[in-house]
Design an enzyme around this catalytic site. Structure first.
Site, PDB file in Angstrom:
ATOM      1  N   GLY A   1       2.263   2.083  10.890  1.00  0.00           N
ATOM      2  CA  GLY A   1       3.151   3.231  10.772  1.00  0.00           C
ATOM      3  C   GLY A   1       3.763   3.694  12.081  1.00  0.00           C
TER       4      GLY A   1
ATOM      5  CD  GLU B   1      -3.559  -2.757   7.185  1.00  0.00           C
ATOM      6  OE1 GLU B   1      -2.404  -2.773   6.771  1.00  0.00           O
ATOM      7  OE2 GLU B   1      -4.358  -1.850   6.914  1.00  0.00           O
TER       8      GLU B   1
ATOM      9  CB  SER C   1       5.041  -1.785  11.933  1.00  0.00           C
ATOM     10  OG  SER C   1       4.534  -0.486  12.166  1.00  0.00           O
TER      11      SER C   1
ATOM     12  CG  ASN D   1      -1.844   1.170   1.300  1.00  0.00           C
ATOM     13  OD1 ASN D   1      -1.929   1.960   0.345  1.00  0.00           O
ATOM     14  ND2 ASN D   1      -2.534   1.324   2.409  1.00  0.00           N
TER      15      ASN D   1
ATOM     16  CE  LYS E   1      -0.364   3.063   4.780  1.00  0.00           C
ATOM     17  NZ  LYS E   1      -0.288   3.189   6.251  1.00  0.00           N
TER      18      LYS E   1
ATOM     19  CD  GLU F   1      -3.335   5.257   6.668  1.00  0.00           C
ATOM     20  OE1 GLU F   1      -2.343   4.904   7.326  1.00  0.00           O
ATOM     21  OE2 GLU F   1      -3.373   5.201   5.425  1.00  0.00           O
TER      22      GLU F   1
ATOM     23  CG  HIS G   1      -5.952   1.433   5.127  1.00  0.00           C
ATOM     24  ND1 HIS G   1      -5.540   2.384   6.033  1.00  0.00           N
ATOM     25  CD2 HIS G   1      -4.914   0.574   4.951  1.00  0.00           C
ATOM     26  CE1 HIS G   1      -4.291   2.119   6.384  1.00  0.00           C
ATOM     27  NE2 HIS G   1      -3.888   1.030   5.747  1.00  0.00           N
TER      28      HIS G   1
END
Length: 248
Positions: free
Chosen positions: A171, A165, A211, A11, A13, A97, A95
């Site tokens: 991150g 996730e 991560s 991904n 992003k 985010e 996702h």
């Protein structure tokens, strides 16, 4: 027990230029990649055409989001029909985010999943708990509820990859331990067995994101119910090749 093909998604992003993405594309195109691993790169929408035309055909491409209808007055959105028109076969939906930065609800994500699958896109459907939810002991409740809404909108599970996730690991440099990842993946598979079917539970790929690096990927990949990865920052670096080959 169905043999589940290892799946590694990258991904990207909101990162990269044609020049920098061209570098990772060149690395992937010339790398020796495990031929039994399915690889898909999630490119920013403006670079979908570029990624698809530049990447070797053995590597798939995903959009990072799409809307729930084919066309219309939805400024700034893209549809599965447009994604398919670029020769792209996958989309990442739900996702964290999208959920937590852009406020997407479970209901909207479910509608997007349904429309993407009706449009013959493969879907990487993301679920995962926040740190306060894990600390409160509600991880299972949260991920089961998210999975329920996805499951209600899936007719053909053959085109779905489920990505677990944990939001606290994305991150942050914090990774779920292999044991933590395996525990949630195993419970998710049991939930699918109880609420969907034995066949789907045995065949659906449940991948881990949060991560993932070249340093930790092999131990994570050795877990029985971890069928691959959704990789963020490391997918923009040469170590992505090591992650793709984690099961060699």
């Amino acid at each position: 027990m169905a043999q589940r093909r290892f799946f590694v998604g990258g991904n990207w992003k909101m990162n990269g230029t044609k020049e920098s993405l061209g570098g990772i594309i060149s690395t992937l195109n010339t790398a020796s990649l495990h031929d039994q691993t399915e690889v898909v790169c999630g490119a920013p929408s403006i670079y979908l055409d570029f990624a698809r035309s530049s990447l070797d055909p053995r590597i798939g491409v995903a959009a990072q989001n799409c809307y729930k209808v084919a066309k219309g007055a939805f400024t700034g959105e893209i549809s599965p029909a447009m994604i398919k028109d670029c020769g792209v076969d996958w989309v990442i939906l739900g996702h964290s985010e999208r959920r937590h930065v852009f406020g997407e609800s479970d209901e909207l994500i479910g509608q997007k999943v349904a429309h993407a699958l009706e449009s013959d896109l493969g879907v990487i459907a993301c679920i995962g708990e926040k740190l306060e939810e894990r600390e409160a002991g509600t991880t299972e409740e949260v991920v089961y509820a998210q999975t329920q809404v996805i499951a209600e909108n899936v007719k053909d599970w053959g085109k779905v990859v489920l990505a677990y996730e944990p939001v606290w690991a994305i991150g942050t440099g914090k990774t779920a331990t292999p044991e933590q990842a395996q525990e949630v993946h195993e419970k998710l598979r049991a939930w699918i067995r109880a609420n969907v079917s034995d066949d789907v539970a045995d065949s659906v790929r449940i991948i881990y994101g949060g991560s993932v690096t070249g340093a930790n990927c092999r131990e994570l990949a050795s877990q029985d119910d971890v069928d691959g990865f959704l990789v963020g920052g490391a997918s923009l670096k040469p170590e992505f090749v090591d992650i793709i080959n984690a099961r060699e």
